[in-house]
Motif scaffolding. Structure first.
Motif, short mmCIF file in Angstrom:
data_model
loop_
_atom_site.label_atom_id
_atom_site.label_comp_id
_atom_site.label_asym_id
_atom_site.label_seq_id
_atom_site.Cartn_x
_atom_site.Cartn_y
_atom_site.Cartn_z
N MET A 1 0.84 -1.19 0.00
CA MET A 1 0.00 0.00 0.00
C MET A 1 0.88 1.24 0.00
O MET A 1 2.07 1.21 0.32
CB MET A 1 -0.91 0.00 1.23
CG MET A 1 -1.87 -1.19 1.29
SD MET A 1 -2.99 -1.07 2.71
CE MET A 1 -1.83 -1.19 4.08
N SER A 2 0.28 2.38 -0.33
CA SER A 2 1.04 3.64 -0.34
C SER A 2 1.32 4.12 1.07
O SER A 2 2.33 4.79 1.31
CB SER A 2 0.26 4.71 -1.11
OG SER A 2 -1.02 4.92 -0.52
N ASP A 3 0.44 3.82 2.01
CA ASP A 3 0.62 4.23 3.39
C ASP A 3 1.18 3.07 4.22
O ASP A 3 0.94 1.90 3.92
CB ASP A 3 -0.69 4.70 4.01
CG ASP A 3 -1.16 6.03 3.43
OD1 ASP A 3 -0.32 6.71 2.80
OD2 ASP A 3 -2.33 6.37 3.63
N THR A 4 1.91 3.42 5.28
CA THR A 4 2.44 2.43 6.22
C THR A 4 1.49 2.32 7.40
O THR A 4 1.16 3.32 8.04
CB THR A 4 3.84 2.85 6.72
OG1 THR A 4 4.72 2.98 5.61
CG2 THR A 4 4.40 1.82 7.69
N VAL A 5 1.04 1.10 7.69
CA VAL A 5 0.09 0.87 8.78
C VAL A 5 0.75 -0.04 9.83
O VAL A 5 1.07 -1.19 9.55
CB VAL A 5 -1.22 0.22 8.27
CG1 VAL A 5 -2.17 0.00 9.43
CG2 VAL A 5 -1.85 1.10 7.19
N ILE A 6 0.92 0.48 11.05
CA ILE A 6 1.48 -0.30 12.15
C ILE A 6 0.33 -0.94 12.90
O ILE A 6 -0.53 -0.23 13.45
CB ILE A 6 2.31 0.59 13.11
CG1 ILE A 6 3.40 1.34 12.34
CG2 ILE A 6 2.91 -0.24 14.23
CD1 ILE A 6 4.18 2.33 13.20
N ASP A 7 0.30 -2.26 12.92
CA ASP A 7 -0.79 -2.94 13.63
C ASP A 7 -0.25 -3.60 14.89
O ASP A 7 0.93 -3.52 15.22
CB ASP A 7 -1.51 -3.94 12.73
CG ASP A 7 -0.61 -5.08 12.28
OD1 ASP A 7 0.37 -5.42 12.99
OD2 ASP A 7 -0.88 -5.66 11.21
N GLY A 8 -1.15 -4.27 15.60
CA GLY A 8 -0.80 -4.87 16.88
C GLY A 8 0.28 -5.92 16.79
O GLY A 8 1.12 -6.04 17.69
N ASN A 9 0.29 -6.70 15.72
CA ASN A 9 1.30 -7.74 15.58
C ASN A 9 2.70 -7.15 15.39
O ASN A 9 3.68 -7.68 15.89
CB ASN A 9 0.96 -8.66 14.40
CG ASN A 9 -0.20 -9.58 14.72
OD1 ASN A 9 -0.31 -10.08 15.83
ND2 ASN A 9 -1.10 -9.77 13.76
N HIS A 10 2.80 -6.04 14.66
CA HIS A 10 4.09 -5.38 14.49
C HIS A 10 4.64 -4.92 15.84
O HIS A 10 5.82 -5.07 16.14
CB HIS A 10 3.96 -4.17 13.56
CG HIS A 10 3.49 -4.52 12.19
ND1 HIS A 10 2.56 -3.75 11.51
CD2 HIS A 10 3.80 -5.56 11.37
CE1 HIS A 10 2.34 -4.29 10.32
NE2 HIS A 10 3.07 -5.39 10.21
N VAL A 11 3.74 -4.37 16.67
CA VAL A 11 4.15 -3.87 17.98
C VAL A 11 4.46 -5.03 18.92
O VAL A 11 5.45 -5.02 19.66
CB VAL A 11 3.05 -2.97 18.57
CG1 VAL A 11 3.36 -2.60 20.00
CG2 VAL A 11 2.90 -1.71 17.72
N ALA A 12 3.61 -6.08 18.89
CA ALA A 12 3.79 -7.22 19.80
C ALA A 12 5.11 -7.91 19.56
O ALA A 12 5.76 -8.37 20.50
CB ALA A 12 2.63 -8.20 19.63
N GLN A 13 5.54 -8.00 18.32
CA GLN A 13 6.82 -8.65 18.03
C GLN A 13 7.97 -7.89 18.67
O GLN A 13 8.93 -8.49 19.13
CB GLN A 13 7.03 -8.70 16.50
CG GLN A 13 6.09 -9.64 15.78
CD GLN A 13 6.31 -9.60 14.27
OE1 GLN A 13 7.40 -9.85 13.79
NE2 GLN A 13 5.28 -9.25 13.53
N GLU A 14 7.87 -6.57 18.73
CA GLU A 14 8.95 -5.78 19.32
C GLU A 14 8.91 -5.85 20.84
O GLU A 14 9.94 -5.99 21.49
CB GLU A 14 8.83 -4.32 18.86
CG GLU A 14 9.90 -3.42 19.43
CD GLU A 14 11.29 -3.88 19.09
OE1 GLU A 14 12.22 -3.55 19.87
OE2 GLU A 14 11.48 -4.56 18.07
#
Length: 566
Positions: free
Chosen positions: A441-454
């Motif tokens: 997509m043109s926009d970057t979307v940070i979701d819960g899984n991206h945060v949970a991994q960190e």
């Protein structure tokens, strides 16, 4: 001492004040009235109330004028010497500004022992400039006798310079008003941020920022050292930069000096510079950090890391505003540079252990500000996420914008953040990186899984664990609220809904005695606790929940691991 009706009216007026500053002005007006109606010689100038806790730093600064006006609070500087006397022994202290002599009114002593007056030089200089010849400083104590601040009353009385000023004529009346007012005054809420505050450079809005913004605006205009304490990664550097941006030094450089990076051998040379040939490897002149910040702001970070020799060098610089480069014969003078000092350590404890100079501690502990942990400023988290996300997106060079899902935002807001802002910044940055993987997509979307991994300690945002957590949190919060009616519906045969509630209780309330008592009450209300063995039941619930995470291949949250370990 004042009539009972006068004291009662003062207590009534302060109790009816909307906030602390209003109540403080009521008290200062009454104290100045006592001086004005007395027969002591001279002109009543002003009263200043300093609200400061030793551990929590300054909270407010209020002034009432009677004599010649000063530029708001621009020239108000606290006497650190007077504060030292008052905080160690809460009695009234008098200062003859012209002679620089401190004394205890009425105790028969000539003057107090003064081993080092260098930290009072700027204060006395400021007092003389505004016509003050005598000051009486009174302690502000809470109901337990703890010193929570001080009131300084200023007089212009040149006829009594060098002699014993007749403070005893009014001291009983002044102390009576201090004693009757203190409990009501200290119970008042802090005032809200002024709409005219100069600290518009503050990037976030929160309850804490609202309380300190006006105070920061006052501090930013002072020449005295500002001392910032707080946990690692809590935002002390951001606060120092904000003060610089609101100060007269804003057009010049802000120089961050990480004192924990100074070497033992050449640390002072790194600070103050050196001449060519000063030591092996000094192949050219070096101006040093201090010279880089001339006319701007010098931010001495991690001051607790200085060696004893480096502490001595910093003390001399702060006292004299002079320094000398290594292998040089000429002192250099710094006049208009703002000094901010910070640490995450307990300097008072280090002083008691002999690891930090007491005179240096008192020299920097003038305008003290405490930055709370991020867990105590959760209303700031969304704004910081936006700031860090914008930084990460600009650094990425990607086109389009970026967003964060509500599930990810909720996860970050409820996280404990033991690493404070630094941990939050890293998490948002890495979440932004992970969101780019496979993104078409043109926009970057940070979701819960991206945060949970960190974080490596939170929950999946879809599937059974997410639904279990959502149901458990709703049930727990309903039971926690007063008068809530709770349906004891078991999630499955293992009662995993109740097991999840134990984890949520631990995250929300903590694990001290009061938290355990509250948790036990809520769990009994829901039927999750039928026996008295609180610890055993909670451990069994945590073990079952841990297995549930493992069975579903989910990351086991750190809070659950800690719960099992207890």
């Amino acid at each position: 001492m004042g009539s009972t009706s006068d004291l009662s009216q003062l207590a009534y007026d302060i109790q009816g004040s909307e906030h602390f500053s209003e109540g403080a002005r009521q008290l200062l007006e009454r104290l100045l009235d006592v001086l004005g109606k007395s027969t002591i010689p001279g002109l009543v100038l002003r009263g200043v109330l300093h609200l400061r806790f030793d551990d929590a730093g300054y909270r407010d600064l209020v002034m009432v004028e009677r004599g010649e006006s000063v530029d708001e609070l621009d020239q108000i500087r606290p006497s650190t010497t007077a504060w030292r006397y008052i905080s160690e022994d809460p009695r009234a202290v008098a200062l003859d500004v012209i002679t620089g002599r401190f004394s205890l009114p009425g105790d028969g002593s000539d003057c107090l022992e003064q081993q080092d007056m260098s930290d009072a030089s700027l204060t006395i200089e400021s007092l003389r400039a505004r016509g003050t010849t005598h000051i009486l400083v009174l302690p502000l104590q809470d109901s337990h006798g703890r010193v929570r601040g001080m009131v300084s009353l200023e007089m212009n009385s040149r006829d009594v310079i060098g002699g014993d000023y007749p403070w005893l004529q009014v001291l009983p009346e002044l102390l009576a008003r201090m004693v009757i007012s203190a409990p009501y005054l200290l119970a008042l809420p802090m005032g809200s941020r002024s709409s005219k505050s100069e600290l518009d450079v503050l990037p976030v809005e929160s309850r804490w920022v609202d309380e300190i913004a006006d105070l920061l605006s006052i501090f930013a205009r002072q020449r005295q050292t500002i001392f910032i304490t707080g946990p690692t990664g809590g935002g002390k550097t951001y606060l120092a930069r904000w003060i610089h941006e609101a100060s007269r030094q804003q057009a010049d450089r802000f120089v961050h000096i990480p004192l924990n990076q100074l070497s033992d051998d050449t640390g002072l040379a790194q600070l103050f510079g050196w001449r060519k040939g000063a030591f092996t490897g000094a192949t050219s002149d070096n101006s040093g950090w201090v010279a880089q910040g001339e006319n701007g702001t010098l931010f001495f970070d991690d001051v607790d890391c200085l060696s004893s020799q480096q502490q001595e060098g910093l003390l001399r610089f702060l006292d004299t505003h002079q320094y000398r480069r290594l292998n040089d014969s000429t002192d250099r003078t710094v006049e208009n540079t703002r000094i901010i000092v910070a640490t995450n350590a307990n300097l008072r404890q280090l002083v008691a252990e002999g690891r930090f100079r007491e005179d240096l501690y008192h020299r920097i502990n003038i305008f003290h500000l405490l930055v709370p942990a991020l867990s105590e400023r959760r209303d700031e988290i969304p704004a910081w996420i936006q700031i860090f996300g914008d930084e990460a997106h600009r650094a990425s060079g990607l086109s389009g914008g970026w967003t964060m899902t509500s599930a990810a935002l909720e996860m970050l807001v409820r996280h404990p953040w033991t690493g404070n802002l630094r941990e939050l910044q890293r998490t948002v940055q890495m979440g932004h990186v992970r969101a780019q993987v496979g993104n078409e997509m043109s926009d970057t979307v940070i979701d819960g899984n991206h945060v949970a991994q960190e974080l490596n300690d939170d929950y999946q945002t879809t599937g059974p664990i997410h639904h279990l957590y959502t149901a458990g949190k709703a049930l727990f919060e309903e039971a926690l609220s007063e008068g809530g009616s709770v349906d004891s519906v078991v999630f499955d045969s293992k009662g995993l809904l109740y097991d999840m509630m134990w984890l949520i209780a631990y995250e929300i309330l903590g694990d001290d005695v009061e938290a355990r008592s509250t948790t036990a009450r809520v769990m009994r209300q829901t039927g999750a606790l039928e026996f008295r063995n609180y610890i055993r039941i909670r451990r069994q619930a945590a073990e079952r929940l841990h297995q549930f995470y493992v069975d579903h291949g989910a990351v086991v949250p750190a809070s659950l691991r800690k719960l099992i370990a207890h």
